[in-house]
Scaffold this active site. Structure first.
Site, PDB file in Angstrom:
ATOM      1  N   SER A 119     -37.044 -45.224 -15.487  1.00  0.00           N
ATOM      2  CA  SER A 119     -38.416 -44.719 -15.402  1.00  0.00           C
ATOM      3  C   SER A 119     -39.401 -45.882 -15.230  1.00  0.00           C
ATOM      4  O   SER A 119     -39.338 -46.607 -14.235  1.00  0.00           O
ATOM      5  CB  SER A 119     -38.717 -43.854 -16.626  1.00  0.00           C
ATOM      6  OG  SER A 119     -39.883 -43.094 -16.426  1.00  0.00           O
ATOM      7  N   HIS A 121     -34.616 -36.144 -17.062  1.00  0.00           N
ATOM      8  CA  HIS A 121     -35.110 -37.528 -17.175  1.00  0.00           C
ATOM      9  C   HIS A 121     -34.588 -38.230 -18.436  1.00  0.00           C
ATOM     10  O   HIS A 121     -34.951 -39.363 -18.709  1.00  0.00           O
ATOM     11  CB  HIS A 121     -36.647 -37.478 -17.206  1.00  0.00           C
ATOM     12  CG  HIS A 121     -37.331 -38.780 -16.896  1.00  0.00           C
ATOM     13  ND1 HIS A 121     -37.373 -39.321 -15.622  1.00  0.00           N
ATOM     14  CD2 HIS A 121     -38.027 -39.653 -17.684  1.00  0.00           C
ATOM     15  CE1 HIS A 121     -38.052 -40.457 -15.647  1.00  0.00           C
ATOM     16  NE2 HIS A 121     -38.457 -40.685 -16.885  1.00  0.00           N
ATOM     17  N   ASP A 131     -35.466 -33.283 -12.899  1.00  0.00           N
ATOM     18  CA  ASP A 131     -36.364 -34.172 -13.640  1.00  0.00           C
ATOM     19  C   ASP A 131     -37.803 -33.679 -13.457  1.00  0.00           C
ATOM     20  O   ASP A 131     -38.321 -33.667 -12.337  1.00  0.00           O
ATOM     21  CB  ASP A 131     -36.203 -35.587 -13.071  1.00  0.00           C
ATOM     22  CG  ASP A 131     -37.012 -36.636 -13.800  1.00  0.00           C
ATOM     23  OD1 ASP A 131     -38.082 -36.305 -14.344  1.00  0.00           O
ATOM     24  OD2 ASP A 131     -36.580 -37.807 -13.799  1.00  0.00           O
TER      25      ASP A 131
END
Length: 282
Positions: A149, A260, A226
C-alpha cells in the site's frame, strides 16, 4: 549509533529481533524489526527491506505476514522499519490516520511544520541501511525492497529514484500514482506544499517515465476485491501503462477475491521472497 534491543524471538531457526535507536534524519527515537536467518550466523546475507502501509508500526509485518520460513530458507536478512516518526509534538500529527503519525509516505517533507522530522525517504534509503550494514551480518552490495500500500509506493519510488541500488523490487497493492489519488493529494500537499512539480518526484508513475537506469524486474500483486482499488486510491493501471511505454518489465497479478489485508499478503508473501532471492542470491 547505539542500538537498544527491545525483543528477540527464535523463529524458523533464526532470530526475529526489534531494536530502538535515535534517528538523525527523523530527530526522534525509532524502532525497526530485523530477522536474522540461520545462515547469518556464519556468513553475510543479502538485505531485504519491507515498507509497511498506513497506520502500521514495525510490528504488523513481522506478526501477520508469515514471511519467516521463506526468509529462513533463502538466507535473507529482512528489515521492517516503522512508517513515520513518533511523538514529535507537531500540531496535527495525530489528527488523522492517513497523515502524520503512521503515515510518513516515504517522502522528505519540505513544509516548515514537518521538515525537521518527516524525512522517511532519507531514513529508509540512507540512514537505516547504513545502520544495518554497520551492525548486522549483511552484504551491502545485495539489497532489495518491497512493501504494501503506502509502503508499496515507498518500495517503488526507492527503486526508481536509485537505479542500481536495489537488486529487485516488488509490492502488494501499491499506491501507484499518488499525485492523482485522495491519499496522495492529502499527504503530498501537507508534506511538500502546493507545488505539484515537487510531488512528481515521489510518484512511481512519473518516475518510471524518466527512469534512466539499469533493468528492473517489478512484481506487483493486487487483490481484485480491494476496496481501495475500487475507490481509486491505488491506480495500478496508470503505472502499468507507463512501464509498458518505457519497456520496463512488470509482472502484475490481479488476484481474484482478495482484499487489501494481511490475509492477502500472507497468501503471496512466499512468491515475493522467492522473487527477491532470485536476484539477491544470484
Amino acid at each position: 549509533m547505539a542500538l537498544k534491543q527491545i525483543s528477540s524471538n527464535k523463529c524458523f531457526g533464526g532470530l526475529q529481533k526489534v531494536f530502538e535507536h535515535d534517528s538523525v534524519e527523523l530527530n526522534c527515537k525509532m524502532k525497526f524489526a530485523v530477522y536474522l536467518p540461520p545462515k547469518a550466523e556464519t556468513e553475510k546475507c543479502p538485505a531485504l527491506y519491507w515498507l509497511s502501509g498506513l497506520t502500521c508500526t514495525e510490528q504488523n509485518f513481522i506478526s501477520k505476514s508469515g514471511y519467516h520460513q521463506a526468509a529462513s530458507e533463502h538466507g535473507l536478512v529482512v528489515i521492517a522499519p516503522d512508517t513515520s516518526p513518533r511523538g514529535c509534538n507537531i500540531k496535527g500529527e495525530d489528527e488523522s490516520w492517513d497523515f502524520g503519525t503512521g503515515a510518513g509516505f516515504y517522502v522528505d517533507a519540505t513544509e516548515d511544520l514537518w521538515k525537521t522530522n518527516y524525512r522517511m525517504y532519507s531514513y529508509v534509503t540512507e540512514e537505516l541501511p547504513q545502520l544495518i550494514n554497520a551492525n548486522f551480518p549483511v552484504d551491502p552490495q545485495r539489497m532489495s525492497v518491497f512493501g504494501h500500500s503506502m509502503g508499496g509506493h515507498g518500495a517503488l519510488i526507492c527503486a526508481l529514484k536509485n537505479p542500481g541500488k536495489y537488486k529487485s523490487v516488488s509490492a502488494f497493492a501499491p499506491i501507484c500514482n499518488p499525485v492523482l489519488c485522495p491519499w496522495g493529494k492529502k499527504a503530498f500537499s501537507g508534506y511538500l506544499g502546493t507545488d505539484q512539480s515537487k510531488w512528481k518526484a515521489y510518484d512511481a508513475t512519473y518516475l518510471v517515465k524518466s527512469y534512466p537506469g539499469s533493468q528492473l524486474d517489478i512484481l506487483i500483486d493486487q487483490g481484485k476485491d480491494d476496496q481501495f482499488l475500487l475507490d481509486g486510491q491505488l491506480l495500478p493501471e496508470n503505472f502499468i501503462a507507463a512501464c509498458t511505454e518505457k519497456k520496463i518489465p512488470v509482472v502484475f497479478r490481479l488476484q481474484e477475491g482478495y482484499d487489501h489485508s494481511y490475509y492477502f499478503i500472507a497468501t503471496f508473501i512466499t512468491d515475493h521472497i522467492r522473487h527477491h532471492a532470485k536476484y539477491l542470491n544470484a
